[in-house]
Write a protein that holds these residues in place. Sequence first.
Motif, PDB file in Angstrom:
ATOM      1  N   GLY A  59       1.012  -1.300  -0.188  1.00 50.42           N
ATOM      2  CA  GLY A  59      -0.366  -0.224   0.034  1.00 50.42           C
ATOM      3  C   GLY A  59       0.366   1.200   0.338  1.00 50.42           C
ATOM      4  O   GLY A  59       1.249   1.567   0.882  1.00 50.42           O
ATOM      5  N   PRO A  60       1.523   1.583  -1.004  1.00 49.78           N
ATOM      6  CA  PRO A  60       2.072   2.836  -1.232  1.00 49.78           C
ATOM      7  C   PRO A  60       1.010   4.308  -0.389  1.00 49.78           C
ATOM      8  O   PRO A  60       0.656   3.942  -0.579  1.00 49.78           O
ATOM      9  N   PHE A  61       2.344   4.668  -0.365  1.00 47.35           N
ATOM     10  CA  PHE A  61       1.640   5.909   0.656  1.00 47.35           C
ATOM     11  C   PHE A  61       2.505   7.631   0.909  1.00 47.35           C
ATOM     12  O   PHE A  61       3.661   7.239   0.809  1.00 47.35           O
ATOM     13  N   ILE A  62       2.223   8.221   0.593  1.00 47.75           N
ATOM     14  CA  ILE A  62       2.893   9.662   0.617  1.00 47.75           C
ATOM     15  C   ILE A  62       2.705  10.425   1.799  1.00 47.75           C
ATOM     16  O   ILE A  62       1.382  10.400   2.136  1.00 47.75           O
ATOM     17  N   PHE A  63       4.205  10.176   2.387  1.00 49.19           N
ATOM     18  CA  PHE A  63       3.677  10.844   3.949  1.00 49.19           C
ATOM     19  C   PHE A  63       3.807  12.497   3.649  1.00 49.19           C
ATOM     20  O   PHE A  63       2.820  13.363   4.794  1.00 49.19           O
TER      21      PHE A  63
END
Length: 310
Positions: free
Chosen positions: A90-94
């Motif tokens: 689950g890629p996530f942009i912080f």
Amino acid sequence: MRKVALITASASGLAVAFSRQLAQDGFNLVLNYRKNKSGCEQLAQTLEHHYAIDTLVHQADMTQKQDIEQLVDATKEHFGRIDILIHSAGPFIFQRKRLTEYADHEWGEMIDGNLTSAFYLFRKIIPLMRPHGFGRIVTIGFDRIEQAPGWGYRSAYAAAKVGLASLTKTVAIEERENGITANMICPGDIRGAKKEAPMPLLQMEGYRTPVGGDLAAMISFLVKPEARFVTGNILSLTNGEDVLGHYDSGKKEVFDPIAFEIGTMVYVLPWNKVATVTDRLDRVNRRSLYTVQTADQEAQFTVDQLEELT
């Protein structure tokens, strides 16, 4: 014959706890990584040594259709079957971004990695499950996802995951006649080393925050034959915490009237005894949680349940 579980993004994070639990349960495993080959191989060696299972380690970027299809094909060639899919990638942009600030490639990565990847995996794997009359699919969501909530500054991730929730429930409907279940689990605010941590051997009294092992225990149940009627569900493992409420809630900050340093001796009111503070978890708009320990007990309490020794 041992059943086979494919776990995406296995090299670190929650998927490590999932892999350890399923290995303990006796499943052969397919461990997937995007870049961290050494971490994934080390995990595979550890699980093979401790649980006498067979593993396959395979690189695949979950934003790339060709990689996903090659992962499934390699699994079929090595094991001849796939019984369980734990889609934990689950890629996530912080970085906090408004919708209008997302670049095309950032939006694409969030949608492809969190939603489209599931479509490609489901389309390839479900036909392999049907002949056995058995299949288990588990996806990962976030707090209150069943309500399709807004999540400020996380628009792409939230939209993709809400779509995944609907896709998971749809698969549950379409494949129930084939003995295939599909469920989504939604973790609490689990961070850092707690993602890979097992459940405590001795269950602590009082409150404690969840760890990866708690989610793994739920997965262990969901993949069992006895869970055949548990399908199409969104299962929250937040311990009642309002996880989304921690972000951009607009509330004033909550301050503890007193702060205890690690190593401080305190009187624990629920226990009626003295204990040592071993950890402190600061939470947005919530009281801090203090982990306290005696020779035979450990638990987490707020400052209201502790008294300073004078």
